[in-house]
Every structure is written in C-alpha cells, then in structure tokens.
Design a protein around this motif. Sequence first.
Motif, PDB file in Angstrom:
ATOM      1  N   HIS A   4       0.863  -1.183   0.000  1.00 27.91           N
ATOM      2  CA  HIS A   4       0.000   0.000   0.000  1.00 27.91           C
ATOM      3  C   HIS A   4       0.899   1.233   0.000  1.00 27.91           C
ATOM      4  O   HIS A   4       1.608   1.489   0.962  1.00 27.91           O
ATOM      5  CB  HIS A   4      -0.909  -0.019   1.231  1.00 27.91           C
ATOM      6  N   SER A   6       1.131   5.336  -0.513  1.00 30.71           N
ATOM      7  CA  SER A   6       0.378   6.578  -0.542  1.00 30.71           C
ATOM      8  C   SER A   6       1.265   7.675  -1.139  1.00 30.71           C
ATOM      9  O   SER A   6       2.415   7.844  -0.735  1.00 30.71           O
ATOM     10  CB  SER A   6      -0.059   6.942   0.875  1.00 30.71           C
ATOM     11  N   THR A   8       0.719  11.145  -1.325  1.00 28.27           N
ATOM     12  CA  THR A   8       0.794  12.453  -0.683  1.00 28.27           C
ATOM     13  C   THR A   8       1.947  12.566   0.315  1.00 28.27           C
ATOM     14  O   THR A   8       2.693  13.546   0.256  1.00 28.27           O
ATOM     15  CB  THR A   8      -0.546  12.800  -0.023  1.00 28.27           C
ATOM     16  N   GLY A  46      -4.762   8.957  -4.522  1.00 33.13           N
ATOM     17  CA  GLY A  46      -4.133   9.049  -3.196  1.00 33.13           C
ATOM     18  C   GLY A  46      -3.406   7.802  -2.773  1.00 33.13           C
ATOM     19  O   GLY A  46      -2.451   7.855  -2.030  1.00 33.13           O
ATOM     20  N   SER A  47      -3.857   6.661  -3.237  1.00 29.86           N
ATOM     21  CA  SER A  47      -3.144   5.431  -2.872  1.00 29.86           C
ATOM     22  C   SER A  47      -3.133   4.484  -4.067  1.00 29.86           C
ATOM     23  O   SER A  47      -4.127   4.304  -4.745  1.00 29.86           O
ATOM     24  CB  SER A  47      -3.813   4.758  -1.680  1.00 29.86           C
ATOM     25  N   ARG A  49      -2.271   0.579  -5.290  1.00 24.76           N
ATOM     26  CA  ARG A  49      -2.110  -0.787  -4.764  1.00 24.76           C
ATOM     27  C   ARG A  49      -1.313  -1.591  -5.782  1.00 24.76           C
ATOM     28  O   ARG A  49      -1.711  -1.727  -6.934  1.00 24.76           O
ATOM     29  CB  ARG A  49      -3.466  -1.425  -4.514  1.00 24.76           C
TER      30      ARG A  49
END
Length: 51
Positions: A4, A6, A8, A46-47, A49
């Motif tokens: 995972h 992210s 930001t 934003g994320s 995978r």
Amino acid sequence: MNIHLSLTPLISLMAGILVLVMPKLLNLIVAIYLIAVGLIGLFGLGSLRIS
C-alpha cells in the motif's frame, strides 16, 4: 503480497527535502506541491495498490 503506497506523504517528503536543500526555490516548490496534491485529490490517486 500487497504493498500500500500513498503518494501524498511521499510528495510532502520530497518537497520538504528540496526546501531544505534549495531554500531560494521555496515558491516554486510550494506551487508544484500544491498542484500535485490538488491533482491527486481530484483524480483519486491518493493510494496505489501494487500486487
């Protein structure tokens, strides 16, 4: 295995390091950071995978 990631916090970290290294470019770095975070928020990136 899932990773995972992210975006930001990574962008924030890079912007902070650039401000420390090149303080004269503060306005440019802040502008690029705000545009990048805004685009991430608008397009929902934003994320990521990675499987």
